[in-house]
Structures are given as structure tokens and as C-alpha cells.
Scaffold this motif. Structure first.
Motif, short mmCIF file in Angstrom:
data_model
loop_
_atom_site.label_atom_id
_atom_site.label_comp_id
_atom_site.label_asym_id
_atom_site.label_seq_id
_atom_site.Cartn_x
_atom_site.Cartn_y
_atom_site.Cartn_z
N THR A 179 -96.43 20.96 -29.99
CA THR A 179 -97.02 20.79 -28.88
C THR A 179 -95.88 21.31 -27.86
N THR A 180 -96.43 21.55 -26.59
CA THR A 180 -95.35 22.10 -25.64
C THR A 180 -94.53 21.05 -25.02
N TRP A 181 -94.92 19.91 -25.06
CA TRP A 181 -94.13 18.95 -24.42
C TRP A 181 -92.81 18.59 -25.41
N GLN A 182 -92.84 18.99 -26.69
CA GLN A 182 -91.84 18.85 -27.53
C GLN A 182 -90.73 19.77 -26.99
N LEU A 183 -91.02 20.99 -26.85
CA LEU A 183 -90.10 21.90 -26.42
C LEU A 183 -89.42 21.49 -25.25
N VAL A 184 -90.26 20.85 -24.40
CA VAL A 184 -89.73 20.51 -23.00
C VAL A 184 -88.79 19.14 -23.27
N GLU A 185 -89.09 18.34 -24.21
CA GLU A 185 -88.29 17.22 -24.33
C GLU A 185 -86.87 17.75 -25.01
N MET A 186 -86.96 18.73 -25.96
CA MET A 186 -85.97 19.07 -26.78
C MET A 186 -84.93 19.79 -25.93
N ASN A 187 -85.37 20.38 -24.63
CA ASN A 187 -84.69 21.02 -23.85
C ASN A 187 -84.03 20.08 -22.63
N GLY A 188 -84.05 18.50 -23.04
CA GLY A 188 -83.40 17.78 -22.24
C GLY A 188 -84.10 17.21 -21.01
N GLU A 189 -85.22 17.68 -20.83
CA GLU A 189 -86.01 17.16 -19.56
C GLU A 189 -86.53 15.77 -19.81
N ARG A 190 -86.91 15.40 -18.56
CA ARG A 190 -87.67 14.10 -18.60
C ARG A 190 -89.06 14.18 -18.44
N ILE A 191 -89.64 13.32 -19.33
CA ILE A 191 -91.21 13.46 -19.46
C ILE A 191 -91.78 12.35 -19.04
N ALA A 192 -92.62 12.08 -17.98
CA ALA A 192 -93.21 10.85 -17.47
C ALA A 192 -94.46 10.81 -18.60
N VAL A 193 -94.83 9.45 -18.93
CA VAL A 193 -95.75 9.10 -19.82
C VAL A 193 -96.94 8.79 -18.92
N VAL A 194 -98.27 9.21 -19.01
CA VAL A 194 -99.35 8.80 -18.26
C VAL A 194 -100.11 7.95 -19.09
N GLU A 195 -100.79 7.03 -19.14
CA GLU A 195 -101.53 6.06 -20.02
C GLU A 195 -102.83 6.94 -20.16
N GLY A 196 -103.25 7.19 -21.62
CA GLY A 196 -104.32 7.92 -21.93
C GLY A 196 -105.66 7.39 -22.02
N GLU A 197 -106.53 7.73 -22.56
CA GLU A 197 -107.70 7.19 -22.80
C GLU A 197 -108.21 7.02 -24.25
N GLU A 198 -108.92 5.96 -24.92
CA GLU A 198 -109.15 5.95 -25.96
C GLU A 198 -110.13 6.99 -26.74
N THR A 199 -111.03 7.22 -25.87
CA THR A 199 -111.91 8.27 -26.07
C THR A 199 -111.62 9.68 -26.09
N ASN A 200 -110.39 9.88 -25.87
CA ASN A 200 -110.09 11.08 -25.89
C ASN A 200 -109.23 11.45 -27.08
N ILE A 201 -110.17 11.68 -27.97
CA ILE A 201 -109.95 12.18 -29.26
C ILE A 201 -109.71 13.51 -29.49
N LYS A 202 -108.87 13.74 -30.55
CA LYS A 202 -108.67 15.28 -31.03
C LYS A 202 -109.59 15.73 -32.24
N ILE A 203 -110.37 16.60 -32.22
CA ILE A 203 -111.23 17.06 -33.14
C ILE A 203 -110.47 18.09 -34.01
N THR A 204 -110.28 17.45 -35.29
CA THR A 204 -109.52 18.34 -36.17
C THR A 204 -110.25 18.16 -37.59
N THR A 205 -110.67 17.12 -38.02
CA THR A 205 -111.31 16.88 -39.30
C THR A 205 -112.92 16.81 -39.22
N ALA A 206 -113.61 17.13 -40.24
CA ALA A 206 -115.13 16.76 -40.34
C ALA A 206 -115.20 15.43 -39.84
N MET A 207 -114.67 14.37 -40.12
CA MET A 207 -114.65 13.11 -39.66
C MET A 207 -114.46 12.89 -38.31
#
Lengths: 226, 226
Positions: A179-207
Motif C-alpha cells: 500500500t502507498t502509505w508504506q512507501l510514504v512511511e519508509m520515506n520518513g514522512e509523518r502520517i496522521a492516523v484517522v479513526e476508521g470504521e468497522e463497516t469499512n471492510i476490504k473484500i478479498t476472500t469469498a467469506m
């Protein structure tokens, strides 16, 4: 101060091989594809949307999306697709959102954009309910308490200068990250965390797809959130 | 070599406050409580089962479970309940399984027991699909690639000597941890990782309970796994 102009880029190049139902961008919930749901959700929050799909799907995507949404063909990897999408735009703020996270709310997208405008980089993350294990060679090397770790979602957003620096240095050093934020983190940049949402799931598997169709979608429809 | 004698201990002292449907041990799937489902699943794998529930629920649990399952009243925290359950048994192997993970397969329980017999300690974990963020003060401090981290489930199992050492040293040093394998890891012991199961979800929130009822339970019934 005027709000910074923002582009939303949507890497949608995945073939959906783990799920086995074809490209995930074209899966449907309530008669709309994930691609339509995601771009419609982004529309009121940004001044421009650019989507990257495999070359063979450009025509199909064009038939689904309004003319205001730009469509380009993506690269061989997610990172290559993101690079093309960044190059295809010029806005001062770049929001990246995955087509496989169709349930992110408009409010969350707004908060991530605001945090990136203020801090340079921001990513939506949720707290882990359990401690996480660092593992090596089949054994636990270290336990990380749940308050030390967070599980990232998308959207993520960056000031263009921050993102372009990270992409350039990543390319120079041969970094390929999931993911892109990893490239940014590895470049030494500060990344703010925004509280996400339980319903914001990622669709990867059949389940995940069952959870999307049978649990999250009805919840969100009841709450009138999509 | 004869297999080591094993006790399964089931901390079930939670009040289910986040879920808001009463103590999770008594939630029902297909007409059986989670407490019955979990203890029935454990029965063929161990020679003894001891359950810890809040004092006020001992009578209710007694009415549900066969006489062969021992029931004691738990402590004020999960760790205190685990300590009481460990003290109430003598077997050489101790398997700990949470009543909030009713979908672990018998095969997984068996693999965790075998790994603990061989290595001293074992925990079921699944791979993370995404990189994880170490966070501090609202910012990302470090990204951990998905192949560096795993997300623990239960069951977990320990040779009694390993577990008792970790509990004693934890008590001496005032360590209170969310799960028992962390106490063991902090005591410098080697913990083997056993590949877990996607369906072995933890029921914490109302959305988890929907996922359990609407997605995982039907999947497992179809596969005849519970």
C-alpha cells in the motif's frame, strides 16, 4: 484559506483471483458495481476522479461511469497503477481509495482529506481488538499490545509533494509495497492516523464477499449511508 | 510415547458489554449456547474440561453442560480466571479456548495441542492480509509488512510447566495481559505458530455477531463442521 484542490485516484486493476468471481470492480451490490458505488461516494468530496483498470476493462468501465470520471489503464502492480494515476493528475491533494472498500463513508473520506491537508499524509485505521504477533520462522518473536498497533484501511490521502517524493525515492531504491502509505512511511514522512470504521471492510476472500452482501450492505442500507 | 494428558480450560467470564446481549457464553446458534458448542467441540480432544464463568452464572451453566464438564467461578479479569482454571487442573498439557470463538474446528484444536506438546507452547494465528501500523500519539511510527505479522486467534496451548512459570513471573512483576500467550512470550518462551482458520472469528461487536449468525454459521453447517 481555500480548501486544497483534491483528486481521488482509484486503483482498480485487481483480477480478483482469490475471490474467483472476476474483477472485483464489477461485482454488484444492490444493482450497482463496486466501481460505481465508490466513485459516486467520492464525487462530492473531490474535484476530480481518475480510475485505473486493466486495459481490457477500460471500455466496460467507460460504459458504467459518468463522463466526468476519467479512466486510464493500470500497470502490472498496484504500485504501478497508483504511479500512473498520480501522473495523470495535478491537484495539490491526492486521495487514494480502493474499489474493494465500498463501504467507507463520505464523512470518513472528508476526515482523511482534512488530515492530509493539515499534516501532509493521513490514513484511515482501526484499532486492533487483540494483540498482534511479530513472527519469524514459524514462531512468535514479539507480542505487540493492541494499543500499540492499528489496522489500516483506505482511504489514504497525501499532499502531492509528499506522495511524489515517496514514489520517486521508492522507485530509486526498488521498493515495492502493498500500500502507498508504506512507501510514504519508509520515506520518513509523518502520517496522521484517522479513526476508521468497522463497516469499512476490504473484500478479498469469498467469506469477505458474504460479509459484504449479507451483513454490511444491509446495515448500511438501514442507516441510509450509501 | 503416549500422548500427554490434556485439559481444556475455557474462560467465559465476560459480561458481553460491547455486544449488549448479555454474557456471550449464553448466546445461541442453532439452538445451542456458545458454551455448549465450544465444550462439545473440545470433548473428544482432551481428557478434562474446566469452564470459568461469573459466580452468578455457575448454576445456569451447570444446567446446560454434562456432569463431565467442571465449572468454577472466574476472577475479575480474564487473566485471574485463567489462573483459577489452571490451578483447578493438573494435566501436563493445558489448552485455552475462548467461548467467543465457537467456530474453531476440532482439527485446529488437535494441531495446537500437538504443537504445544512438541514445542512447549503454541497458538493459532492467521496471516494478515494487509500491512499493520505501529502507532504512537496519533501517527504511524512504523509499518510492518504483512509477512512480518500474524493475527492471533485461540485456541492456544502450553505445557503446564511453561504456563505456570509464565503466570508466576507475570504475577511477581505485576503483568496483566489480554491473552495468555503474551505472558508466555514476555517470559522468554518459544511459541510455535499454528496456521489458523478464516472462519474462526472472535465475537466481540454486534457486527461480529451478525457475521457469526449470517455468514460463518451457515458456511460451517453446510460443511458439516460443527
Amino acid at each position: 484559506m481555500d480548501p486544497l484542490e483534491a483528486v481521488a485516484i482509484v486503483p482498480a486493476g485487481g483480477k480478483g483471483e482469490r475471490l474467483g468471481l472476476g474483477a472485483k470492480a464489477f461485482l454488484e451490490l444492490g444493482g450497482r458495481t463496486l466501481l460505481e458505488i465508490v466513485t459516486q461516494k467520492l464525487q462530492p468530496r473531490v474535484s476530480r476522479i481518475v480510475v485505473g483498470v486493466p486495459a481490457e476493462d477500460v471500455h466496460r468501465a467507460r460504459g458504467l461511469l459518468p463522463a466526468s470520471v476519467e479512466i486510464i489503464s493500470g500497470g502490472n502492480t498496484r504500485q504501478a497503477t497508483v504511479e500512473r494515476l498520480v501522473q495523470a493528475s495535478k491537484e495539490a491533494l491526492v486521495l487514494i481509495h480502493d474499489v474493494t472498500r465500498p463501504f467507507a463513508s463520505g464523512a470518513l473520506i472528508g476526515r482523511v482529506l482534512e488530515a492530509a491537508a493539515q499534516h501532509g499524509a493521513a490514513v484511515s485505521m482501526v484499532h486492533s481488538q487483540i494483540p498482534v504477533g511479530r513472527t519469524t520462522q514459524g514462531c512468535v518473536a514479539q507480542s505487540l499490545d493492541r494499543n500499540e498497533v492499528m489496522l489500516p484501511q483506505s482511504p489514504q490521502a497525501f499532499q502531492r509533494a509528499v506522495l511524489e517524493r515517496a514514489i520517486q525515492n521508492g522507485r530509486r531504491q526498488g521498493r515495492e509495497r502493498q500500500t502507498t502509505w508504506q512507501l510514504v512511511e519508509m520515506n520518513g514522512e509523518r502520517i496522521a492516523v484517522v479513526e476508521g470504521e468497522e463497516t469499512n471492510i476490504k473484500i478479498t476472500t469469498a467469506m469477505d464477499w458474504d460479509v459484504a452482501r449479507l451483513v454490511v450492505w444491509p446495515r448500511i442500507m438501514n442507516g441510509d449511508r450509501i
